[in-house]
Design a protein around this motif. Sequence first.
Motif, PDB file in Angstrom:
ATOM      1  N   UNK A 135       0.712  -1.240  -0.111  1.00  0.00           N
ATOM      2  CA  UNK A 135       0.047   0.049   0.122  1.00  0.00           C
ATOM      3  C   UNK A 135       0.973   1.243  -0.097  1.00  0.00           C
ATOM      4  N   UNK A 136       0.915   2.062  -0.853  1.00  0.00           N
ATOM      5  CA  UNK A 136       1.713   3.085  -1.118  1.00  0.00           C
ATOM      6  C   UNK A 136       3.224   2.960  -1.032  1.00  0.00           C
ATOM      7  N   UNK A 137       3.738   3.267   0.052  1.00  0.00           N
ATOM      8  CA  UNK A 137       5.330   3.024   0.186  1.00  0.00           C
ATOM      9  C   UNK A 137       5.431   1.855   1.412  1.00  0.00           C
ATOM     10  N   UNK A 138       4.256   1.238   1.479  1.00  0.00           N
ATOM     11  CA  UNK A 138       4.592   0.349   2.722  1.00  0.00           C
ATOM     12  C   UNK A 138       3.924  -1.082   2.504  1.00  0.00           C
ATOM     13  N   UNK A 139       4.899  -1.929   2.787  1.00  0.00           N
ATOM     14  CA  UNK A 139       4.706  -3.280   2.814  1.00  0.00           C
ATOM     15  C   UNK A 139       4.150  -3.868   4.152  1.00  0.00           C
ATOM     16  N   UNK A 140       2.889  -4.571   4.036  1.00  0.00           N
ATOM     17  CA  UNK A 140       2.326  -5.123   5.188  1.00  0.00           C
ATOM     18  C   UNK A 140       2.493  -6.519   5.141  1.00  0.00           C
ATOM     19  N   UNK A 141       2.798  -7.107   6.205  1.00  0.00           N
ATOM     20  CA  UNK A 141       2.861  -8.530   6.344  1.00  0.00           C
ATOM     21  C   UNK A 141       2.434  -9.265   7.582  1.00  0.00           C
ATOM     22  N   UNK A 142       1.748 -10.299   7.224  1.00  0.00           N
ATOM     23  CA  UNK A 142       1.527 -11.187   8.173  1.00  0.00           C
ATOM     24  C   UNK A 142       2.499 -11.717   9.252  1.00  0.00           C
ATOM     25  N   UNK A 143       2.379 -11.672  10.442  1.00  0.00           N
ATOM     26  CA  UNK A 143       3.309 -12.036  11.453  1.00  0.00           C
ATOM     27  C   UNK A 143       4.043 -13.398  10.975  1.00  0.00           C
ATOM     28  N   UNK A 144       2.908 -14.544  10.754  1.00  0.00           N
ATOM     29  CA  UNK A 144       3.629 -15.864  10.370  1.00  0.00           C
ATOM     30  C   UNK A 144       4.492 -15.809   8.840  1.00  0.00           C
ATOM     31  N   UNK A 145       4.106 -14.851   8.164  1.00  0.00           N
ATOM     32  CA  UNK A 145       5.051 -14.818   6.899  1.00  0.00           C
ATOM     33  C   UNK A 145       6.298 -14.255   7.302  1.00  0.00           C
ATOM     34  N   UNK A 146       6.358 -13.130   8.051  1.00  0.00           N
ATOM     35  CA  UNK A 146       7.405 -12.463   8.346  1.00  0.00           C
ATOM     36  C   UNK A 146       8.566 -13.566   9.373  1.00  0.00           C
ATOM     37  N   UNK A 147       7.917 -14.000  10.261  1.00  0.00           N
ATOM     38  CA  UNK A 147       8.469 -15.341  10.849  1.00  0.00           C
ATOM     39  C   UNK A 147       9.183 -16.055   9.969  1.00  0.00           C
ATOM     40  N   UNK A 148       8.592 -16.671   8.913  1.00  0.00           N
ATOM     41  CA  UNK A 148       9.109 -17.347   7.869  1.00  0.00           C
ATOM     42  C   UNK A 148      10.439 -16.906   7.345  1.00  0.00           C
ATOM     43  N   UNK A 149      10.560 -15.654   7.222  1.00  0.00           N
ATOM     44  CA  UNK A 149      11.630 -15.312   6.491  1.00  0.00           C
ATOM     45  C   UNK A 149      13.229 -15.619   7.643  1.00  0.00           C
ATOM     46  N   UNK A 150      12.867 -15.934   8.632  1.00  0.00           N
ATOM     47  CA  UNK A 150      14.017 -16.066   9.513  1.00  0.00           C
ATOM     48  C   UNK A 150      14.114 -17.561  10.054  1.00  0.00           C
ATOM     49  N   UNK A 151      13.049 -18.516   9.383  1.00  0.00           N
ATOM     50  CA  UNK A 151      12.902 -19.718   9.696  1.00  0.00           C
ATOM     51  C   UNK A 151      14.479 -20.688   9.338  1.00  0.00           C
ATOM     52  N   UNK A 152      14.995 -20.377   8.268  1.00  0.00           N
ATOM     53  CA  UNK A 152      16.026 -20.949   7.771  1.00  0.00           C
ATOM     54  C   UNK A 152      17.323 -20.725   8.476  1.00  0.00           C
ATOM     55  N   UNK A 153      17.372 -19.415   8.951  1.00  0.00           N
ATOM     56  CA  UNK A 153      18.596 -19.082   9.673  1.00  0.00           C
ATOM     57  C   UNK A 153      18.293 -19.450  11.165  1.00  0.00           C
TER      58      UNK A 153
END
Length: 275
Positions: free
Chosen positions: A42-60
């Motif tokens: 939305x505009x210049x903002x990226x809105x991410x559900x918490x579970x998807x954001x957590x998934x970005x760190x899962x592998x690490x």
Amino acid sequence: MTGKITFRVPLALADEFKQKKGKEIKDHIKTNPMYENSISWVGDRLRIEAHAAKGLFADACNSVAEHLKTIFTEDQVKDVPTILMVGGFSESPMLQDVIKRTMPDKTIIIPADPGLAVLKGAVIFGHDPSVIQERRCRYTYGVKICLPFNEHIHPESKKFVDDDDNILCSDIFDRHVQIGQPVEYGESQVTQSYVPTSKSAKAMVFPVYASDQPEPTFVTDQSCTHLGNLTFELGGSGTARAVNVQMTFSGTELKVEAEEKSTGKKKNAKFDFLG
């Protein structure tokens, strides 16, 4: 967190994406079933559900946990009951949660400022290296020597004859300490005795090497790195002039000391681990 997380993203990124891909980022997101309902632009903002954001760190996070599990299979540390989490990534609640779930039998200690703990430790260690009484060698350390030539194990290219007509093999890695071996601060680990191969030699040069293998054969092996030389001036003549060499680990330095048996004369050199 359970709600959406908002990131502010430069509009230039959206423009660059459209130029390269020919479509808007928000339209591209909708084409991916995995993120269609969990990420919005939305505009210049990226809105991410918490579970998807957590998934970005899962592998690490999972990689850190698996690495710890591997470490705790080693005999030296398998009975260690406590994990001290320090460093910037240790501040992550997600990583802390994964480690606690993966290591339920361990006591997990997390300082108030995990990121600063490493810096504070380095400052304390710099002022007083003796605070760490024992460390485990990151590498195998030794010096380059010659040994009697064995045609069954030594290559012909390293064969030579010394002044006493002994047939020798050059470039042998003579190990003093092995990778993973515990070494105490300020203590020498082993003393080896060496003699010159030339009767007229005025000095002995001890090239010091490090290797990431436990038992390197030759200093010319790919795993070996030359750290430097310790040159010891000899008295008298002949090939029976023995010199004792020992290595001492003190903080961030490796100290190599040579002593002539007959005279007690000593000389040492230091090799900086941080250099």
